[in-house]
Structure formats: C-alpha cells, structure tokens
Design a protein around this motif. Sequence first.
Motif, PDB file in Angstrom:
ATOM      1  N   GLU A   1      28.292  10.965  32.090  1.00  0.00           N
ATOM      2  CA  GLU A   1      29.741  11.150  32.292  1.00  0.00           C
ATOM      3  C   GLU A   1      30.549  10.145  31.200  1.00  0.00           C
ATOM      4  O   GLU A   1      31.486  10.147  30.695  1.00  0.00           O
ATOM      5  CB  GLU A   1      30.269  10.839  33.593  1.00  0.00           C
ATOM      6  CG  GLU A   1      29.971  11.990  34.607  1.00  0.00           C
ATOM      7  CD  GLU A   1      30.848  11.857  35.828  1.00  0.00           C
ATOM      8  OE1 GLU A   1      31.737  12.279  35.960  1.00  0.00           O
ATOM      9  OE2 GLU A   1      29.949  11.396  36.703  1.00  0.00           O
ATOM     10  N   MET A   2      29.723   8.725  31.020  1.00  0.00           N
ATOM     11  CA  MET A   2      30.641   7.661  30.226  1.00  0.00           C
ATOM     12  C   MET A   2      30.518   8.244  28.892  1.00  0.00           C
ATOM     13  O   MET A   2      31.874   8.227  28.269  1.00  0.00           O
ATOM     14  CB  MET A   2      29.809   6.337  30.299  1.00  0.00           C
ATOM     15  CG  MET A   2      29.891   5.875  31.776  1.00  0.00           C
ATOM     16  SD  MET A   2      29.223   4.215  31.958  1.00  0.00           S
ATOM     17  CE  MET A   2      27.408   4.718  31.627  1.00  0.00           C
ATOM     18  N   GLU A   3      29.438   8.600  28.178  1.00  0.00           N
ATOM     19  CA  GLU A   3      29.388   8.991  26.941  1.00  0.00           C
ATOM     20  C   GLU A   3      30.256  10.303  26.543  1.00  0.00           C
ATOM     21  O   GLU A   3      31.118  10.309  25.499  1.00  0.00           O
ATOM     22  CB  GLU A   3      28.201   8.995  26.445  1.00  0.00           C
ATOM     23  CG  GLU A   3      28.014   9.596  24.845  1.00  0.00           C
ATOM     24  CD  GLU A   3      26.546   9.795  24.200  1.00  0.00           C
ATOM     25  OE1 GLU A   3      26.269  10.841  23.899  1.00  0.00           O
ATOM     26  OE2 GLU A   3      25.775   8.715  24.498  1.00  0.00           O
ATOM     27  N   LYS A   4      30.207  11.190  27.607  1.00  0.00           N
ATOM     28  CA  LYS A   4      31.155  12.520  27.597  1.00  0.00           C
ATOM     29  C   LYS A   4      32.494  12.144  27.504  1.00  0.00           C
ATOM     30  O   LYS A   4      33.259  12.743  26.617  1.00  0.00           O
ATOM     31  CB  LYS A   4      30.581  13.420  28.768  1.00  0.00           C
ATOM     32  CG  LYS A   4      31.354  14.487  28.739  1.00  0.00           C
ATOM     33  CD  LYS A   4      31.163  15.459  29.989  1.00  0.00           C
ATOM     34  CE  LYS A   4      31.795  16.717  30.161  1.00  0.00           C
ATOM     35  NZ  LYS A   4      31.451  17.550  31.153  1.00  0.00           N
TER      36      LYS A   4
ATOM     37  N   ASN B   1      34.808  10.701  45.542  1.00  0.00           N
ATOM     38  CA  ASN B   1      34.145   9.977  44.450  1.00  0.00           C
ATOM     39  C   ASN B   1      34.905  10.024  43.095  1.00  0.00           C
ATOM     40  O   ASN B   1      35.806  11.019  43.106  1.00  0.00           O
ATOM     41  CB  ASN B   1      32.747  10.631  44.246  1.00  0.00           C
ATOM     42  CG  ASN B   1      31.668  10.280  45.353  1.00  0.00           C
ATOM     43  OD1 ASN B   1      31.588   9.412  45.999  1.00  0.00           O
ATOM     44  ND2 ASN B   1      30.888  11.565  45.588  1.00  0.00           N
ATOM     45  N   ILE B   2      34.795   8.956  42.427  1.00  0.00           N
ATOM     46  CA  ILE B   2      35.316   9.202  41.018  1.00  0.00           C
ATOM     47  C   ILE B   2      35.215  10.322  40.319  1.00  0.00           C
ATOM     48  O   ILE B   2      33.781  10.461  40.074  1.00  0.00           O
ATOM     49  CB  ILE B   2      35.373   7.855  40.164  1.00  0.00           C
ATOM     50  CG1 ILE B   2      35.604   6.564  40.968  1.00  0.00           C
ATOM     51  CG2 ILE B   2      35.944   7.771  38.887  1.00  0.00           C
ATOM     52  CD1 ILE B   2      37.321   6.604  41.175  1.00  0.00           C
ATOM     53  N   ASP B   3      35.912  11.109  39.495  1.00  0.00           N
ATOM     54  CA  ASP B   3      35.576  12.359  38.822  1.00  0.00           C
ATOM     55  C   ASP B   3      36.456  12.101  37.438  1.00  0.00           C
ATOM     56  O   ASP B   3      37.406  12.146  37.526  1.00  0.00           O
ATOM     57  CB  ASP B   3      36.152  13.605  39.464  1.00  0.00           C
ATOM     58  CG  ASP B   3      35.992  14.780  38.721  1.00  0.00           C
ATOM     59  OD1 ASP B   3      35.258  14.523  37.764  1.00  0.00           O
ATOM     60  OD2 ASP B   3      36.331  15.821  39.079  1.00  0.00           O
ATOM     61  N   LEU B   4      35.473  12.102  36.387  1.00  0.00           N
ATOM     62  CA  LEU B   4      36.074  11.768  35.014  1.00  0.00           C
ATOM     63  C   LEU B   4      35.815  13.365  34.092  1.00  0.00           C
ATOM     64  O   LEU B   4      36.003  13.202  33.105  1.00  0.00           O
ATOM     65  CB  LEU B   4      35.249  10.892  34.199  1.00  0.00           C
ATOM     66  CG  LEU B   4      35.344   9.409  34.859  1.00  0.00           C
ATOM     67  CD1 LEU B   4      34.456   8.585  34.229  1.00  0.00           C
ATOM     68  CD2 LEU B   4      36.907   8.918  35.150  1.00  0.00           C
TER      69      LEU B   4
ATOM     70  N   LEU C   1      42.452  10.778  32.594  1.00  0.00           N
ATOM     71  CA  LEU C   1      42.969  11.438  34.065  1.00  0.00           C
ATOM     72  C   LEU C   1      41.723  11.305  34.742  1.00  0.00           C
ATOM     73  O   LEU C   1      40.817  11.946  34.840  1.00  0.00           O
ATOM     74  CB  LEU C   1      43.535  12.693  33.843  1.00  0.00           C
ATOM     75  CG  LEU C   1      43.859  13.418  34.977  1.00  0.00           C
ATOM     76  CD1 LEU C   1      45.272  12.786  35.685  1.00  0.00           C
ATOM     77  CD2 LEU C   1      44.085  14.901  34.714  1.00  0.00           C
ATOM     78  N   VAL C   2      41.765  10.407  35.780  1.00  0.00           N
ATOM     79  CA  VAL C   2      40.694   9.974  36.804  1.00  0.00           C
ATOM     80  C   VAL C   2      41.049  10.532  38.188  1.00  0.00           C
ATOM     81  O   VAL C   2      42.134  10.487  38.633  1.00  0.00           O
ATOM     82  CB  VAL C   2      40.591   8.500  36.978  1.00  0.00           C
ATOM     83  CG1 VAL C   2      39.449   8.168  37.824  1.00  0.00           C
ATOM     84  CG2 VAL C   2      40.600   7.822  35.557  1.00  0.00           C
ATOM     85  N   LYS C   3      40.277  11.380  38.496  1.00  0.00           N
ATOM     86  CA  LYS C   3      40.628  11.919  39.743  1.00  0.00           C
ATOM     87  C   LYS C   3      39.567  11.650  40.874  1.00  0.00           C
ATOM     88  O   LYS C   3      38.394  10.927  40.524  1.00  0.00           O
ATOM     89  CB  LYS C   3      40.523  13.515  39.642  1.00  0.00           C
ATOM     90  CG  LYS C   3      41.382  14.086  38.517  1.00  0.00           C
ATOM     91  CD  LYS C   3      41.102  15.639  38.614  1.00  0.00           C
ATOM     92  CE  LYS C   3      42.246  16.256  37.434  1.00  0.00           C
ATOM     93  NZ  LYS C   3      41.709  17.804  37.130  1.00  0.00           N
ATOM     94  N   LEU C   4      39.975  11.772  42.239  1.00  0.00           N
ATOM     95  CA  LEU C   4      38.820  11.694  43.355  1.00  0.00           C
ATOM     96  C   LEU C   4      38.432  13.213  43.969  1.00  0.00           C
ATOM     97  O   LEU C   4      39.111  14.067  43.968  1.00  0.00           O
ATOM     98  CB  LEU C   4      39.743  11.149  44.329  1.00  0.00           C
ATOM     99  CG  LEU C   4      40.000   9.655  44.206  1.00  0.00           C
ATOM    100  CD1 LEU C   4      40.846   9.089  45.262  1.00  0.00           C
ATOM    101  CD2 LEU C   4      38.678   8.663  43.917  1.00  0.00           C
TER     102      LEU C   4
END
Length: 823
Positions: free
Chosen positions: A408-411, A460-463, A452-455
């Motif tokens: 997820e980080m690289e994405k 959980n954190i959703d990117l 835009l960071v969602k729960l």
Amino acid sequence: MKNLSYLILLFTLQLAFIPAKSQPRPDEKTSTIASKTAGLKKMPGFFNLYWEEKTGKLYLEIDKWDTEFLYVNSLPTGIGSNDIGLDRGQLGTERIVKFQKTGPKVLLLQPNYTFRAISNNADEKRAVEESFAQSVLWGTEVLALEGERALVDITSFCLRDAHNVSGTIKNTKQGNYVLDATRSAFHLPRTKCFPQNSEIEVTLTFTGSDPGNYVRSTVPTPEAITIRQHHSFVQLPDNGFKPRAFDPRSGYFGISYMDYATPISEPIVKRLIARHRLQKKNPGAALSEAVEPIVYYMDRGAPEPIRTALMEGASWWNQAFEAAGYKNAFRVELMPEGADPMDVRYNLIQWVHRSTRGWSYGGGVIDPRTGEIIKGHVTLGSLRVRQDFLIAEGLLAPYEDGKPVSPEMEKMALARLRQLAAHEVGHTLGISHNYIASTANRGSVMDYPHPLVKLSKEGNIDLSDAYADGIGTWDKTAIAYGYQDFGSGTEEKAALNKILADAIKQGNIFLTDQDARPAGSAHPATHLWDNGGNAIDELNRMMQVRQVALSRFSEKNIRQGMPMSTLEEVLVPLYMSHRYQVEAAAKVLGGINYTYAMRGDGQKPLEMISPEENRKALEALLATISPEALVLPEKILMLIPPRAFGYDRTRELFPNRTGGTFDAFSAAEVAANHTVGLLLNPERAARLIEYKARNEKYIGLSEVIDQLLASTWKSNQKPKSDYEAEVQRTVGNVVLQHLMTLSLNKEAPAQVRAIAFMKLSELREWLLNSAAKGESQQAQVVYALYQIKRLQENPEELKIPEPLAPPPGQPIGMNDPSLSCDW
C-alpha cells in the motif's frame, strides 16, 4: 630670388593642406568572415557559430538585423539545494531581442513589449516606442564583414552570470561569490545549432568565502561552486497563432500590456491567456486530430516504476483534450537519446535531485507578444515521493516481523506522483492552481491534495483512495476554454462564455493562490492540502484518523534494523497530520463565500457564513488544542531514545529543549501554536469585529478570545494526569503569547488591539482572584501576571517569546512560499 623663395614657401604650405589619400591603420582592417573563420569549427544553424579551439573563443555570425528573436537563459545543472533554489533545468527569463548595427558597433536590443500601440499608424507606434525605455543587453565590435553579414566575438556575452547565480546565493545568505573567469569555459557537448534555434552552454565557476550551510552540504569544495548555464537564441513563431482573451474565471494565467491605440471607450490594458498552439484538422468535427499535437518528453533519468507513473499521470491531460474534441492531441513520450533537455523544441518533464525535499515546478517559455507557450518545462523533485512513503509508514505501522511489507505504501506514493506530474504539466499548459476544487469531489489536479485517509468498517487505516485517479471535471472546463478550436461561423467570445457558464451551473468554479495562501484569507472552501466538502467535518474526521494511527504507533512503524530514534521522523508527520485541515477550518471562522463574479453571469459575488457554522468551526478548532488531542501515549514516549550516533537532528524533527531526549511538551507547543496562531490572526480578528458590528448574531473577536481562554487558562476540566496538566499549561502559555502579540501588532486595527489588551487585563484580574493549586500551576500564574504587568506598564521594551514553530510542512513537508509549484 626673394619672390621665388616666397612662391616656393606658399606652394609648400598649400600642399600641406591638401588631404592625403586615406590609408587604413592596421587595427582598422576588416577581415572577411571566411578569412577570419578559416580553420575554425563551424556550427551552422539559426545563427552560425564558430569555435576557436586555440583561444577558447566562440564567434557568432549575424545575418538578421532588426529582426526579432527570442533569447532565453537557463540552468542545465544545479547546486542541489531546495533552499538555495538553483535547480537542474531551471529556466530564466525569456526576452524578445534583436541585433542592431551602427558603424563598427553591434547592439543586442530588447524592445519594450509592456507598452504598445496595436495600430497601422507608424507615427502612433513610434510615439509609444519613444515614450518608454528599452534595454540594451550587450554590445560589441564587428570583427569581420561580408555584405550584410557580420562576425562578432560572443565569448563575453556567454561567459557571464546571466542567471544571477551569485545574487541568488547572496540573497539566501549562503556567502559572497564572484565569477572566476579562469575556471570558466564553453561546454561544447551542449553547444549546438539547429535551423530554428542556436544553443550555447558554458561551465561557470563561482569562488567565495564563508559559505553557508546549504552550500557546505551540497558542494564538494564549498569555496568553488561550478555549474553550467545555457543560452538559447530562438526563432519566434510565425503569426499563425491566435491569441485568446483572458477571463478571471477561466483558471489561466497569461500576459498583459497597455495598448495606447485603444479607443478611450475601451480598457487600455489588454490581457491574454498563455497556451500552446493547437488546431484541429477539421474544426467543424466533434472529434478531430490536431494539425500538430502537443508532445511532452520524459526525462530518461527518472527510474522505474517512477518513470511510468509520471508518464501515466502527465498523460491524463489527453482525457481533457478528448473532451474538448481532440483525438490524440496530447502525448507523453520518452526523451530521445542524446537530445538536449534545454532545447526549446522539447516540452520537458525533468526529474531533479536535491539534498532535501522541496517544491516541484511547472514553467516554460512564453512568447511575450501573444501568450503562445513555446516550451513547457516541468521540474519534479525526486525526494517528494519519499515523503508520501513516510506518511504511509506513520499511518500503517507496516513492518511486522515475519510478514511481507504492505504494498500500500508504494502504491500510495506512486499515485501521488501521477497526480503531481499531471499538476505540473497543467501549469505548463497555462493553467493556474484551483484551490476550491478539493471541495467539489476532488475536481481538479490543479489543487494541492492531501492524502485522503479513511477508516474501514473494522477501524483500520485505508489508503486505497488516497489520491484521485485521472483528470478532474474542472480541468476539462479549463482545457475547453483554452484550447477549443471553434468551427467557422462561431462567435468565439460567446462560445467561451458558455463554457464557463455551464461549468458554474455544475458547481465547478475557480479560486486560486490569492484566496488560499495567506493565513488570514477568508474563503472557507479554498485551501491547500485539504479534503472534503466541509472543512469542519473533515477536520473532525481527520482527528479521529489521527487518534487511531497514534494509538497503534509502535516499533513496527520503522524497518527492522533501523535505530529506534528514527521513530521520531515517522511520528512528526503523523502527529501533525491534521495541520492543513486546521488551516482550512480556521477560514470558516470570520470567513466569507465569494466568487470571481462578472456582471451579468448570474453568480452571487458574496455570501456570509452563518453564525452557527462559525461557532461550529471554533468548537472543532479548540478541540485540536485539548490535552486529549496533544498528549502522546506513554508507550510512544518510551520508544524514542536520543538520536543514535550518525543520525543527527534535522529540521524535519520537533524542536528540542530537553538536551536531546524526545521533548513531548515541544510537540504539544508546536501543534498548539499552529491552531492558536490561526485563531488570533490579525486579519481574521478584524473581520470578526466587522461582521459582529454588521450583525449582532455573528461571533465576534471578544467571544472567540473568551472561549479560547475558557478552554485553556480557565478550563474546568480536571486533567487526568500531571502530564495532561503540564500540556494544558503549555497550551495556555501559547495562548498568552499570541494574545500579547496581537495586542501590540501595529498592523492590526486599533479595535483589534484594544480588545486583545482588554482581554489580557481581564485575564490578569481572573488570575489574581484564582486559587491556583500546586506549585506548577502557581508558578504559571505568577509568571503570567508578571508578563501581563510588563506589557501594561512598558510594552515597547517587552520581548514576547515566540512559540515553537512546526517542522516544515509543505509540500506535505516543505514551507516555501511564493515559489511553490507556480509558473
């Protein structure tokens, strides 16, 4: 004999006055160009160049007199410091110039295009030309002549600091440097000629003493800074380009000039947008190929997968051109091998390295006569992607033992790069920032997007939706306005106005830097790095996300084998992750909705924000400085030791007053300073007084200060621990410092200062009558009383301590401003 002698003497004197036939002196002999350049390396092109290896000189052949062309200087290589601001690929100013010859003298003259007379009357044109100064950029002697062609030595013109490198270094307080001619020379690999442009590059060395830290950190020997500068002589475009009128609602920047041939019934200032030349092969068709498409070239130095992401993002603009009726009119290709990136024939996306992260830019070369963009030039800072990766590390805590690292980080980082490339290319298409677009479902890549960071439902954190994918609705409107090629019989002004009118009906409008950047700006929906249709709701939501991420912060936020002290690097952007939404919500307080309304377009110029919304904003902002929001869990404080050997403190970390140990109170002070400084901004304070005076239902400055003091100094909420109590005292001190500063601010209106002063007096009375409990609280009260008394008795000598400032923020990390990614 006497008469004969007299005659001889007279004859001799007459002969003395007969002019002798003129003979040229040796230094007056004019060689032919052929004889002067015999044996020299010739570079034929727009202007022929001749290289003399023996002397290291470069000669220019002039065959165009009083013919205007474009001169551009640029910086092919940089110093590598974002703070100094001299980057690889940086463009200088474009100038229209022409060569003039008077006797043996040649002048390079820059006409004054700011003042014109668009007229067929030569006398009218001459009157304007003679009324305003022009600029001679260079002068030299003719070395050789052949007919109308002249040869000059252009060495001195090229081997100079055309880009003002020494001035930039001095202005950034990095030392006093001068050009050293003995260490400067032509750079022949990049000195080339083409039919429509001649390119000259030089290596310049600047020497000096007392170099600053930015120089020391990037230059191998700080006493000698060696970079390259570039000079371009370019043929101006033909007159086939059709300028397009500027409209403040369209989102385009451009050029302006005064036309003194304008009838007195019309505006004398003419405004045109900046845009590339683009025409349909079939203007009447709904979809048509372009006569010549716009092509951008990607720097070959960008590595994968970054290169592909950048090319994909830049290519998004083809979606907008297709919506405007063009087929494959915008393309992104890899730069041809061996091509010179400074060559004005190439629209360039350049990958630039610096020692620290910083801004990216969209710039270019514009024809000052018409607004035609000749070259688009994008500069992308390579360290930017690592900041997004760092943000993702703080949010996800992804480094679990025995498990693969989350993709997820690289994405997320690559998604940001796509958006960044699209944004900067947008500038090179002529389009300005649109900072209200984030409130319209992320309607433009020309906004600055915060991830835009969602729960998730599970908390959980959703990117997965951190950045938008593709071009926005506003971007399609902008391209239609700037590049639509209307068929015959179409009245262009009416058609352009309809494009904007339709966008306004759909809720797509444009507001830009002047409405968003100032800390005291008033529009509640126009901001940098914000999200959501409502700034207050998004701030409250972001505080929830922040709390979840902080509650899960652990050693898993850094890679295995990294010093535990580096957890602070990850903690800083997480702890301050609400900072931009705080700035956005603060604009609701004392804010006002407005548009760039034009008479007759149906837009409402101004609309007041309701008193209820103002109070809702104040409540949300005060929640960000509560002890609950600022206290860090003990488990985090026990994870971060002093810096490991070899890992020095940097400006990316929180300020430190505890001798190297992690300073929890400094972190709280930084966050509190950010919010309180916005609440007590003098411009916002002035609006609060005005709006309250116009409508008693509105929140006024007095009410804002009362609630600020009630939630800090006068709070009835009992702290859960001594740590919370000390954080609350830290916030109270920040409030006191800002209130004292506001009361003494000579730029603020008198009533703003008066109310601030009165509230300080009221606070002093309250403190005198309060029953402070415990030594720490008593100490705070005594010191506050001392400070307020000094302000009341001798304000001119009082030096108010400044609260600690946050680590760099924009771009989601670096604070600039005025530069930013602007044209």
